[in-house]
Design a protein around this motif. Sequence first.
Motif, PDB file in Angstrom:
ATOM      1  N   LEU A  18      -9.357  -4.237 -10.311  1.00  0.00           N
ATOM      2  CA  LEU A  18      -8.339  -3.214 -10.504  1.00  0.00           C
ATOM      3  C   LEU A  18      -8.139  -2.888 -11.982  1.00  0.00           C
ATOM      4  O   LEU A  18      -7.149  -2.287 -12.353  1.00  0.00           O
ATOM      5  CB  LEU A  18      -7.012  -3.674  -9.886  1.00  0.00           C
ATOM      6  CG  LEU A  18      -7.053  -3.872  -8.366  1.00  0.00           C
ATOM      7  CD1 LEU A  18      -5.736  -4.416  -7.869  1.00  0.00           C
ATOM      8  CD2 LEU A  18      -7.364  -2.563  -7.660  1.00  0.00           C
ATOM      9  N   THR A  21      -6.833   0.428 -13.368  1.00  0.00           N
ATOM     10  CA  THR A  21      -5.466   0.907 -13.195  1.00  0.00           C
ATOM     11  C   THR A  21      -4.542   0.415 -14.301  1.00  0.00           C
ATOM     12  O   THR A  21      -3.356   0.719 -14.290  1.00  0.00           O
ATOM     13  CB  THR A  21      -4.903   0.448 -11.841  1.00  0.00           C
ATOM     14  OG1 THR A  21      -4.944  -0.977 -11.805  1.00  0.00           O
ATOM     15  CG2 THR A  21      -5.712   0.999 -10.696  1.00  0.00           C
ATOM     16  N   TRP A  24      -2.068   2.852 -16.144  1.00  0.00           N
ATOM     17  CA  TRP A  24      -0.898   3.244 -15.360  1.00  0.00           C
ATOM     18  C   TRP A  24       0.125   2.128 -15.341  1.00  0.00           C
ATOM     19  O   TRP A  24       1.333   2.372 -15.388  1.00  0.00           O
ATOM     20  CB  TRP A  24      -1.317   3.604 -13.930  1.00  0.00           C
ATOM     21  CG  TRP A  24      -2.149   4.827 -13.904  1.00  0.00           C
ATOM     22  CD1 TRP A  24      -3.509   4.913 -13.805  1.00  0.00           C
ATOM     23  CD2 TRP A  24      -1.680   6.169 -14.013  1.00  0.00           C
ATOM     24  NE1 TRP A  24      -3.913   6.212 -13.842  1.00  0.00           N
ATOM     25  CE2 TRP A  24      -2.813   7.015 -13.966  1.00  0.00           C
ATOM     26  CE3 TRP A  24      -0.409   6.749 -14.146  1.00  0.00           C
ATOM     27  CZ2 TRP A  24      -2.720   8.396 -14.046  1.00  0.00           C
ATOM     28  CZ3 TRP A  24      -0.322   8.124 -14.217  1.00  0.00           C
ATOM     29  CH2 TRP A  24      -1.466   8.933 -14.176  1.00  0.00           C
ATOM     30  N   HIS A  90       1.600   6.624  -9.185  1.00  0.00           N
ATOM     31  CA  HIS A  90       0.169   6.802  -9.450  1.00  0.00           C
ATOM     32  C   HIS A  90      -0.547   5.461  -9.478  1.00  0.00           C
ATOM     33  O   HIS A  90      -1.655   5.330  -8.963  1.00  0.00           O
ATOM     34  CB  HIS A  90      -0.031   7.567 -10.751  1.00  0.00           C
ATOM     35  CG  HIS A  90       0.099   9.041 -10.558  1.00  0.00           C
ATOM     36  ND1 HIS A  90      -0.980   9.877 -10.482  1.00  0.00           N
ATOM     37  CD2 HIS A  90       1.198   9.803 -10.369  1.00  0.00           C
ATOM     38  CE1 HIS A  90      -0.551  11.120 -10.264  1.00  0.00           C
ATOM     39  NE2 HIS A  90       0.760  11.099 -10.204  1.00  0.00           N
ATOM     40  N   LEU A  91       0.121   4.480 -10.063  1.00  0.00           N
ATOM     41  CA  LEU A  91      -0.445   3.128 -10.087  1.00  0.00           C
ATOM     42  C   LEU A  91      -0.668   2.632  -8.660  1.00  0.00           C
ATOM     43  O   LEU A  91      -1.756   2.175  -8.298  1.00  0.00           O
ATOM     44  CB  LEU A  91       0.514   2.196 -10.840  1.00  0.00           C
ATOM     45  CG  LEU A  91       0.191   0.701 -10.781  1.00  0.00           C
ATOM     46  CD1 LEU A  91      -1.067   0.410 -11.567  1.00  0.00           C
ATOM     47  CD2 LEU A  91       1.352  -0.114 -11.334  1.00  0.00           C
ATOM     48  N   ARG A  94      -3.492   4.443  -6.820  1.00  0.00           N
ATOM     49  CA  ARG A  94      -4.814   4.016  -7.270  1.00  0.00           C
ATOM     50  C   ARG A  94      -5.186   2.655  -6.695  1.00  0.00           C
ATOM     51  O   ARG A  94      -6.290   2.436  -6.214  1.00  0.00           O
ATOM     52  CB  ARG A  94      -4.868   3.955  -8.795  1.00  0.00           C
ATOM     53  CG  ARG A  94      -5.513   5.184  -9.372  1.00  0.00           C
ATOM     54  CD  ARG A  94      -4.918   5.539 -10.706  1.00  0.00           C
ATOM     55  NE  ARG A  94      -4.707   6.971 -10.777  1.00  0.00           N
ATOM     56  CZ  ARG A  94      -5.607   7.809 -11.292  1.00  0.00           C
ATOM     57  NH1 ARG A  94      -6.722   7.348 -11.780  1.00  0.00           N
ATOM     58  NH2 ARG A  94      -5.364   9.107 -11.308  1.00  0.00           N
ATOM     59  N   THR A  97      -5.782   2.864  -2.873  1.00  0.00           N
ATOM     60  CA  THR A  97      -7.028   3.552  -2.553  1.00  0.00           C
ATOM     61  C   THR A  97      -8.220   2.667  -2.855  1.00  0.00           C
ATOM     62  O   THR A  97      -9.146   2.540  -2.065  1.00  0.00           O
ATOM     63  CB  THR A  97      -7.132   4.865  -3.357  1.00  0.00           C
ATOM     64  OG1 THR A  97      -5.926   5.583  -3.170  1.00  0.00           O
ATOM     65  CG2 THR A  97      -8.302   5.691  -2.906  1.00  0.00           C
ATOM     66  N   LYS A  98      -8.154   2.038  -4.017  1.00  0.00           N
ATOM     67  CA  LYS A  98      -9.259   1.173  -4.432  1.00  0.00           C
ATOM     68  C   LYS A  98      -9.430   0.009  -3.446  1.00  0.00           C
ATOM     69  O   LYS A  98     -10.544  -0.286  -2.999  1.00  0.00           O
ATOM     70  CB  LYS A  98      -8.967   0.644  -5.846  1.00  0.00           C
ATOM     71  CG  LYS A  98      -9.912  -0.417  -6.336  1.00  0.00           C
ATOM     72  CD  LYS A  98     -11.139   0.205  -6.965  1.00  0.00           C
ATOM     73  CE  LYS A  98     -12.128  -0.888  -7.311  1.00  0.00           C
ATOM     74  NZ  LYS A  98     -13.484  -0.608  -7.017  1.00  0.00           N
TER      75      LYS A  98
ATOM     76  N   ASP B 223     -11.995   8.321   3.221  1.00  0.00           N
ATOM     77  CA  ASP B 223     -11.543   8.597   1.859  1.00  0.00           C
ATOM     78  C   ASP B 223     -10.817   9.934   1.777  1.00  0.00           C
ATOM     79  O   ASP B 223      -9.836  10.068   1.043  1.00  0.00           O
ATOM     80  CB  ASP B 223     -12.738   8.611   0.890  1.00  0.00           C
ATOM     81  CG  ASP B 223     -13.204   7.200   0.573  1.00  0.00           C
ATOM     82  OD1 ASP B 223     -12.442   6.262   0.871  1.00  0.00           O
ATOM     83  OD2 ASP B 223     -14.315   7.043   0.049  1.00  0.00           O
ATOM     84  N   GLU B 227      -7.170  10.449   0.538  1.00  0.00           N
ATOM     85  CA  GLU B 227      -6.881  11.343  -0.592  1.00  0.00           C
ATOM     86  C   GLU B 227      -5.793  12.339  -0.219  1.00  0.00           C
ATOM     87  O   GLU B 227      -4.910  12.637  -1.019  1.00  0.00           O
ATOM     88  CB  GLU B 227      -8.180  12.059  -1.015  1.00  0.00           C
ATOM     89  CG  GLU B 227      -8.128  12.708  -2.381  1.00  0.00           C
ATOM     90  CD  GLU B 227      -7.366  11.877  -3.423  1.00  0.00           C
ATOM     91  OE1 GLU B 227      -6.385  12.387  -3.966  1.00  0.00           O
ATOM     92  OE2 GLU B 227      -7.744  10.698  -3.669  1.00  0.00           O
ATOM     93  N   ASN B 230      -2.635  10.592  -0.371  1.00  0.00           N
ATOM     94  CA  ASN B 230      -2.275  10.418  -1.777  1.00  0.00           C
ATOM     95  C   ASN B 230      -1.657  11.681  -2.351  1.00  0.00           C
ATOM     96  O   ASN B 230      -0.707  11.618  -3.127  1.00  0.00           O
ATOM     97  CB  ASN B 230      -3.499  10.041  -2.608  1.00  0.00           C
ATOM     98  CG  ASN B 230      -4.007   8.655  -2.252  1.00  0.00           C
ATOM     99  OD1 ASN B 230      -3.337   7.913  -1.548  1.00  0.00           O
ATOM    100  ND2 ASN B 230      -5.182   8.323  -2.720  1.00  0.00           N
ATOM    101  N   ARG B 234       1.865  12.030  -4.043  1.00  0.00           N
ATOM    102  CA  ARG B 234       2.061  12.540  -5.402  1.00  0.00           C
ATOM    103  C   ARG B 234       3.098  13.647  -5.421  1.00  0.00           C
ATOM    104  O   ARG B 234       3.934  13.726  -6.304  1.00  0.00           O
ATOM    105  CB  ARG B 234       0.733  13.056  -5.962  1.00  0.00           C
ATOM    106  CG  ARG B 234      -0.103  11.941  -6.528  1.00  0.00           C
ATOM    107  CD  ARG B 234      -1.283  12.470  -7.316  1.00  0.00           C
ATOM    108  NE  ARG B 234      -2.366  11.510  -7.206  1.00  0.00           N
ATOM    109  CZ  ARG B 234      -3.454  11.669  -6.460  1.00  0.00           C
ATOM    110  NH1 ARG B 234      -3.635  12.794  -5.787  1.00  0.00           N
ATOM    111  NH2 ARG B 234      -4.357  10.736  -6.396  1.00  0.00           N
TER     112      ARG B 234
END
Lengths: 591, 577
Positions: A18, A21, A24, A90-91, A94, A97-98, B223, B227, B230, B234
Amino acid sequence: MIIHMQYSQGMRKIVKDLRGTWPWFLLTTLSGVVEGLFMIPQIYLFAKLITGIPTHMESSSMVMRMLWLLGFLILVRGICRYVVQWAGTHLAIRVKTKLRSSLSLHLLQQGLSEVNQQQVGEWIHTAYTDIESVEPFIRFALPQIVLAIVIPAAVLIVVFFTDWISGLILFTTAQLIPFFMILLGRVARQKTQKQWAAMRRLGAHFYEVIEGLTTLKLFNRSQAQRDVVAKVGERYRKATMDTLKVAFLSSFAMELISTIGTAMVAVGVGLRLLSGHLSFTHALLTIMLAGEFYLPLRSLGSQFHASMEGRLALQHLGDILNTSPMQSSSIVSDNRVQDPVMSASDLTLLKDRRPILRVEQMTFTYPETQEPVLKDVSLSVAAGEHIAVVGSSGAGKSTLFSLLIGALRPQTGAIYVHGEPLCEGNISAWRRDISYLGQRPHIFSASVLENIRMSRPSAELDEVWRVAEQAGVHSFVHLLPQGYETKIGSGGMSLSSGQVQRIAVARMLLKPCSIWLLDEPTAHLDVESERWFREVIHRLPSSQTVLIIAHRLSTVERMDKVFVVRNGRVTTIESRNQGDQRQLDTFQVGG
Amino acid sequence: METGLHWLNRQWGRMVLSVGLGFSSIASNIGLMAIAGYLIAKAATHPSTILLLWVPIVSVRFFGLSRAAFRYAERLISHDVTFRILSHIRTRFYSMLEPRWPSAFAKWSIGDFLDRITNDIEVLQNVFLRVLTPPIVAFMAAGLSFAIISVTGSFLLGCVLLVGLTMVGVILPMVGHWSTRRIDQSYTDGRSRMYQKICDLVSGTQDLSMADDGGRQFLGALDILQERLNTYQRQLVLRQAVIEACTVVIVSGTAWAMLACAMPRVEHHLLGSVMLTVVALTSMASFEAVLPIPMTFVALGENVASVRRLQEIKNWPVQTPDPSCDHDRRRLPDHWHVRMNDVSFSYTSGNPILSGITLDLYPGKHMAIVGHNGGGKSTIIHLLTRLWDTQEGTVTIDDIDLRSLAGEVVRSGFVVISAHTPIFNASIADNLRIAKPTADLEELQKVAEVAQLSSWIDPLPEGFDTVIGEFGHVPSGGQRQRIAIARAVLANAPILLFDEPLEALDAQTALEIKGNLEAISRHKSVIWITHHLKSIGTMDEIIVLSQGSIIERGIHQELIHQSGPYQKMWDYEMDMF
């Protein structure tokens, strides 16, 4: 400030993964720190105004200036809070998702084997709920560690200037907080682990109930299951409350410490105020700062309990991602012992036909069982050979296949593919080279077309039509309301087991490969389809290697070789060899 | 929301208690701050004796301790109440789902149900912890601080505080909810879609990992869903962050405005330094109750969407409604004489599956159904066991229409063994006892014998208590199937429906089990669905099904001489083996 945390190896790997990231994380933490630090001048101005206005210590214009400065500070803090929220999200996005993409990729690379199907419910929980629960940990608890160090330290410095005795009191009482955190944290950790397990059980339980609802209904147990759902939910509540009792207790302890600390400061300040050793402004400032001193420490405590699940989840994810499927395999033995089951004819075969697959003295035991399923198995498959795998139910045939496709790894011995030991490096190439038809092919909730194409997404449409025709999919698809676009699988049209099998066969035909591994491919097919399928195999080009797990001897008859799996051993029988033929007859019963 | 409220059912007492404790905790905090302010300001005026400060000092201590104690109790009770309600909702959801199964499966996937029963209910936690009680507590706390400030300061200062509290506690939440409600909905939908994709991924891992692209395309689709989710998150955070920032500004801004308003009064000596301190500190403490409300309402749209999703299943009609409490219809039939008269049927998708099916099944009669894949054989089982009701024609037991019998009554007469029967992650004994919860060990051993399980179970150290799926006790396909057979035998129902039960077994075992099953089913009604004609030579009636219609029926000896489809199938099979 010691945070009681033990990093496992898996956790360390995740932290490494990670790394991207970090910016962030820094932004979230920094703006939190700035917001916290600006609180100090804000309180100073408040104290100055409250004490200054009534006593006319400050001039009117000075008061106005201070008011405007105060307004400015408030705005800056508002902006900081905006950044904290924004960067924090945002952190979190990320990280989640990762984690999710690494986990999915890992899952596919490992290839959940047939026998692991029992844990589908748990895996779903890991891939969704566990990853979601990481958010509060990453986003709130981790930055809070920094805040809990920086802000109290800054407050302490100011208080030492205004009233050093109060500073001493704050400093001393603060030492108690980590002590309590560690003490209660230990208890809480055990309880959380229990709760976490209860939560996973709850999720897995629902998966099972919903999957098996038809069965439960047929046995008239579905209504009684209501009570089981209630009971499992109740057990989860109790486990959760057990954790919360401890978590809240630690908050309670923190609050007591901060209350007592504030009270001690207040009384001391009051006395010094009485004796005139302290100005009113400084006294008020000290008291107001005392509250702010404990605040970050208190929220660190509650954040840590709130995010305990996420911490456990992260650890769990780390452990999963850290195990590579091929890790302990391929302990290549140097002493190449002559394969005991290899006859002379085998050796001649090996000369003119390149062995595509070779297993040497492989032993496999399921974790936490003593008895190996397969013991010292050696076998070899030459290109173009057609081989049947027979054995009674539970003998280990499917386990053998799972090993051959790399979904399980043997404890000792090695598997050679195209002469190279099967390892992490060549596993995907190897899988690309095999078509595998399992006992329970999965129908994705997608259209018929997408389901067939699943084995080769790049396939041209007319290729799909061709294999669909060959596999007998076409005959029932044209009856469906939207033909090949009809949604099937979970939440769509339900298919009979025979139709599912045909789609799986079509999938297999679509993928070009050099070896087929078929686990009872003709189960659920009607006689005509079965006959057709055998024709398909017989008409295969000689380069196509086939391994079939077969229950019926009619399948076995035209094969080049038969692997008999019995009592953990695999014996190779040459079909053309007369003596072996008799041995084979023992399996003829009932075919 | 209003429809969600009935879920509160018997928890009113605890809810009221939690509101009471919540208010007491906040009130203690306000009291603590007000009196601390008074104490300091009073001390600053250098009173003649310290004794004057005794009462405030004791009160500060009292409020400090009571605040912590009240908060501890409040948090425990509110969480306890929430988890009780959630548990109740889960059970209710299951009760709504159960009678709609399996017809609802045509619309919702397993992943979808799972998403609702786990994630949507988890989201509701927010409603009970943060949406319902905190506004009540905040309202009461606002009243208290308004009263204190009006008395100690002035009515105007009280009003300024009230404006600030209203902005944080009412206006910001409304703005928050209004500006995010659409995104919240999309977010919930997106989450559900992604969750279902994950379910599909996990269940189909094996097939995907063998694809020639290693499942990359599927991961790509996942994905994209992630997304999209996400993106919603956001969009949400932009609004959330503004609301949060506004909260911070308004809280401090109110104190600022109060100071500004107090200035003229102080200058005219209407407000002393003691009371000004009290006013300032009280106003700071009074925001504690309203602070969490704006963020709660930003997420309200998500909660509403979840409540809606949980209710949605109610709109799906119950396909096989039980007859309304007619006690006669709960009585078990005496003879279990089953008839299908001219039955036609299609699933919800509208494709005709069966047409004009007539059959007669009575104790002692053994019947076989053969035919091509997808001919409608398994659908007959669904209709007989009342998992679905016929659209045309009738199914009767002892001349009573199935639709006037409770589903449970009908199913108590049947036992079904199909090719894929789920085995649960429980002990072997518990898996078997699904069929008969009261069965003792002896009975279990007997059925294990019938299903040829003994040789597998006996050597296990824990025997029947071995938990499936744990510690490597992962049964093979054949073992699973034999557990399913043993379970069905344990039910000891008068009618046995076999849907290719022996497919996953090797020839030897299959033959032995078949013999055992024949022995126990001699005097029962039996329907045997199969592809293998060799095994049905002695059946009393054989039905050949093709595309939903009976194209041939009779006994084996007649049929093989009729030069019809049966004979063709028979020749095929003879040819092959």
